[in-house]
Scaffold this motif. Sequence first.
Motif, mmCIF file in Angstrom:
data_model
loop_
_atom_site.group_PDB
_atom_site.id
_atom_site.type_symbol
_atom_site.label_atom_id
_atom_site.label_comp_id
_atom_site.label_asym_id
_atom_site.label_seq_id
_atom_site.Cartn_x
_atom_site.Cartn_y
_atom_site.Cartn_z
ATOM 1 N N GLY A 45 0.815 -1.210 0.000
ATOM 2 C CA GLY A 45 0.000 0.000 0.000
ATOM 3 C C GLY A 45 0.846 1.255 0.000
ATOM 4 O O GLY A 45 0.540 2.242 -0.668
ATOM 5 N N LYS A 46 1.958 1.216 0.756
ATOM 6 C CA LYS A 46 2.877 2.356 0.768
ATOM 7 C C LYS A 46 3.510 2.555 -0.598
ATOM 8 O O LYS A 46 3.677 3.688 -1.068
ATOM 9 N N LYS A 47 3.887 1.442 -1.257
ATOM 10 C CA LYS A 47 4.494 1.534 -2.586
ATOM 11 C C LYS A 47 3.506 2.114 -3.595
ATOM 12 O O LYS A 47 3.875 2.936 -4.433
ATOM 13 N N ALA A 48 2.260 1.664 -3.510
ATOM 14 C CA ALA A 48 1.245 2.168 -4.430
ATOM 15 C C ALA A 48 1.005 3.666 -4.218
ATOM 16 O O ALA A 48 0.870 4.431 -5.182
ATOM 17 N N LEU A 49 0.960 4.076 -2.961
ATOM 18 C CA LEU A 49 0.769 5.497 -2.675
ATOM 19 C C LEU A 49 1.933 6.315 -3.200
ATOM 20 O O LEU A 49 1.739 7.374 -3.826
ATOM 21 N N SER A 50 3.157 5.855 -2.976
ATOM 22 C CA SER A 50 4.329 6.562 -3.461
ATOM 23 C C SER A 50 4.299 6.705 -4.977
ATOM 24 O O SER A 50 4.578 7.774 -5.532
ATOM 25 N N TYR A 51 3.947 5.627 -5.663
ATOM 26 C CA TYR A 51 3.895 5.632 -7.133
ATOM 27 C C TYR A 51 2.878 6.659 -7.635
ATOM 28 O O TYR A 51 3.168 7.446 -8.551
ATOM 29 N N LEU A 52 1.678 6.656 -7.038
ATOM 30 C CA LEU A 52 0.647 7.591 -7.468
ATOM 31 C C LEU A 52 1.026 9.037 -7.173
ATOM 32 O O LEU A 52 0.864 9.925 -8.027
ATOM 33 N N LEU A 53 1.538 9.292 -5.967
ATOM 34 C CA LEU A 53 1.860 10.667 -5.592
ATOM 35 C C LEU A 53 2.989 11.236 -6.437
ATOM 36 O O LEU A 53 2.953 12.413 -6.820
ATOM 37 N N ARG A 54 4.000 10.433 -6.706
ATOM 38 C CA ARG A 54 5.095 10.932 -7.547
ATOM 39 C C ARG A 54 4.583 11.365 -8.909
ATOM 40 O O ARG A 54 5.011 12.394 -9.451
ATOM 41 N N ARG A 55 3.674 10.601 -9.474
ATOM 42 C CA ARG A 55 3.162 10.929 -10.810
ATOM 43 C C ARG A 55 2.105 12.023 -10.787
ATOM 44 O O ARG A 55 1.901 12.704 -11.790
ATOM 45 N N GLU A 56 1.455 12.216 -9.663
ATOM 46 C CA GLU A 56 0.488 13.301 -9.536
ATOM 47 C C GLU A 56 1.159 14.620 -9.160
ATOM 48 O O GLU A 56 0.718 15.693 -9.574
ATOM 49 N N TRP A 57 2.211 14.548 -8.370
ATOM 50 C CA TRP A 57 2.831 15.772 -7.848
ATOM 51 C C TRP A 57 3.936 16.332 -8.735
ATOM 52 O O TRP A 57 4.259 17.507 -8.626
ATOM 53 N N ARG A 58 4.508 15.517 -9.616
ATOM 54 C CA ARG A 58 5.718 15.976 -10.314
ATOM 55 C C ARG A 58 5.474 17.146 -11.273
ATOM 56 O O ARG A 58 6.434 17.815 -11.690
ATOM 57 N N ASN A 59 4.215 17.399 -11.631
ATOM 58 C CA ASN A 59 3.910 18.544 -12.503
ATOM 59 C C ASN A 59 3.279 19.707 -11.735
ATOM 60 O O ASN A 59 2.763 20.653 -12.348
ATOM 61 N N LEU A 60 3.344 19.632 -10.413
ATOM 62 C CA LEU A 60 2.766 20.690 -9.586
ATOM 63 C C LEU A 60 3.875 21.524 -8.944
ATOM 64 O O LEU A 60 5.006 21.061 -8.780
ATOM 65 N N PRO A 61 3.566 22.765 -8.555
ATOM 66 C CA PRO A 61 4.583 23.632 -7.934
ATOM 67 C C PRO A 61 5.240 23.009 -6.704
ATOM 68 O O PRO A 61 6.418 23.253 -6.430
ATOM 69 N N ARG A 62 4.522 22.191 -5.955
ATOM 70 C CA ARG A 62 5.064 21.600 -4.732
ATOM 71 C C ARG A 62 6.228 20.647 -5.005
ATOM 72 O O ARG A 62 6.997 20.340 -4.096
ATOM 73 N N TRP A 63 6.329 20.133 -6.241
ATOM 74 C CA TRP A 63 7.325 19.097 -6.540
ATOM 75 C C TRP A 63 8.760 19.598 -6.348
ATOM 76 O O TRP A 63 9.624 18.868 -5.868
ATOM 77 N N LYS A 64 9.010 20.838 -6.709
ATOM 78 C CA LYS A 64 10.362 21.379 -6.567
ATOM 79 C C LYS A 64 10.800 21.337 -5.111
ATOM 80 O O LYS A 64 11.933 20.944 -4.792
ATOM 81 N N ARG A 65 9.900 21.705 -4.223
ATOM 82 C CA ARG A 65 10.208 21.706 -2.792
ATOM 83 C C ARG A 65 10.444 20.285 -2.278
ATOM 84 O O ARG A 65 11.332 20.019 -1.466
ATOM 85 N N ILE A 66 9.666 19.330 -2.800
ATOM 86 C CA ILE A 66 9.791 17.938 -2.376
ATOM 87 C C ILE A 66 11.109 17.346 -2.840
ATOM 88 O O ILE A 66 11.815 16.667 -2.080
ATOM 89 N N VAL A 67 11.475 17.604 -4.095
ATOM 90 C CA VAL A 67 12.734 17.078 -4.639
ATOM 91 C C VAL A 67 13.923 17.638 -3.863
ATOM 92 O O VAL A 67 14.905 16.929 -3.600
ATOM 93 N N GLU A 68 13.843 18.889 -3.477
ATOM 94 C CA GLU A 68 14.919 19.490 -2.684
ATOM 95 C C GLU A 68 15.107 18.744 -1.364
ATOM 96 O O GLU A 68 16.227 18.563 -0.896
ATOM 97 N N GLN A 69 14.012 18.283 -0.785
ATOM 98 C CA GLN A 69 14.111 17.520 0.464
ATOM 99 C C GLN A 69 14.801 16.176 0.264
ATOM 100 O O GLN A 69 15.494 15.693 1.161
ATOM 101 N N THR A 70 14.621 15.563 -0.901
ATOM 102 C CA THR A 70 15.239 14.256 -1.148
ATOM 103 C C THR A 70 16.744 14.370 -1.348
ATOM 104 O O THR A 70 17.490 13.419 -1.089
ATOM 105 N N GLY A 71 17.205 15.510 -1.866
ATOM 106 C CA GLY A 71 18.635 15.693 -2.114
ATOM 107 C C GLY A 71 19.122 15.032 -3.379
ATOM 108 O O GLY A 71 20.334 14.936 -3.616
ATOM 109 N N MET A 72 18.202 14.548 -4.243
ATOM 110 C CA MET A 72 18.603 13.973 -5.527
ATOM 111 C C MET A 72 17.494 14.184 -6.551
ATOM 112 O O MET A 72 16.334 14.386 -6.193
ATOM 113 N N GLN A 73 17.861 14.169 -7.817
ATOM 114 C CA GLN A 73 16.879 14.322 -8.875
ATOM 115 C C GLN A 73 16.158 13.002 -9.119
ATOM 116 O O GLN A 73 16.726 11.923 -8.991
#
Length: 464
Positions: A262-290
């Motif tokens: 369930g966690k994997k499915a949520l991660s998969y959906l959110l990455r594909r839903e969020w990557r074209n939104l303004p919030r994605w830049k802030r999230i990627v910065e938190q990960t420290g990698m592209q």
Amino acid sequence: MAAGIDDISVFIPRLFVDSADFAVARGLDPAKLKQGLGISKMAIVDTNQDPACLAANACLKLMQKNNLKPSEVGRLYVATESALDESKALNSYVVGMLEQVYGEDSFEHCGGIECKFACVSGSYALYDNANWIRAGEAEGKSAIVVVSDIAKYDMGSSGEYTQGAGAIAMLLNDKPRLLQFDPKVTSTSIKNEYDFYRPFGKETPIVHGQYSNLLYLIQVKKAFEAYKKKAIQAGIITLKEGETLLDHIDYLCMHLPYANMGKKALSYLLRREWRNLPRWKRIVEQTGMQEPVPKDPRGTIESILADDEYMGKDHEFTKLFTRTKEYQAFYEEKLASSLIASSMIGNLYTASLYLGFRSCLEFEFKKGIDLEGKRFGFGSYGSGSSAMVFSGVIQPTYKEIVKDMNIEAEMGERIKLSLKDYEEIHENKRAPNQSLLNAKNEFVLLSVENSPESRGERKYAFCE
């Protein structure tokens, strides 16, 4: 006309294997099962239990709880991928058992079939019966949909760590107290695949684990895209700039072959839903990698799985992504409660999605959260393969149902199996009359006839 789930009941075998014991016996790190897969206990059927009596027990509990008469039930569907016969439907066995309690021919008016499409079949059964109600064909009667399975894998296989058993019965009508389905938004995706299947005569499935996991994610995403269009067109959700449809789903229930899927499915959906939104830049910065990109632009399952470099980086990025505050907030608010029961019981195949729904209702209510008006989104998947995405809204009368939910009490006292007993049951070395537990107020399998005249005929009884 409205249609939805009025009530829900659960029947889980009381025998279980402890994941720590199981890990030690198989030479594994117990943390791999508990933290890696989210498994602590796996429900195991006794020698006198099969998918039909599990289904009948869940159905009887539902009827007794609601004081339902057979005359008030117009349809009884059973969805399973643990079929007992290539022709005789599982719901006919269930009707036969119920008539031991309610009287001969008391269900003869009640239509129904056994539904099969791996784990998604329960969702198709719900959809079919919801439409039967919406069409006015029910004429005041209710439908019962039962999802019942025994998740069994070859001993020594990777799938052996994700077993489980149980049944869930759901009461459907036009005045549901629990959840009303959103109309005209149910969406599906289907493709001919061999990610997981069980050929005739084989008791356990053939599984292509990584392939099946990725196919699950892709198919659910495709169904979600279709659902998104329908939900917007129907006007049940209006998006503002910078939003995703998932922002408007209060709770998510996903198919759970094991809790952490369930966690994997949520991660998969959110990455594909969020990557074209303004919030994605802030999230990627938190990960420290592209976020990594596959070498092959076609993005087929085969090309992705063959791209070792991408797979390694994607796994690393996913771990970092799931640690971001945005993901953690979404997970805790909308998914976490649905995984609790799965970790206690294991894989229920067709019933796993609805065990998640049942789990979310109980554990969110126990937090003191008011669920009225909350929208639940369902991501259902069945190997072979098909996905279905649909939604529904919790009704004002939901507390009548949810206030008494207690999954541990409903299961009853659980008995831990030794690995020796587990392996003997798994390998069918014990007959139905060699059960470990004494059954009370439930249906059990008495025998399976093997004579040439009645080969395969099953005898059941209700033990008071």
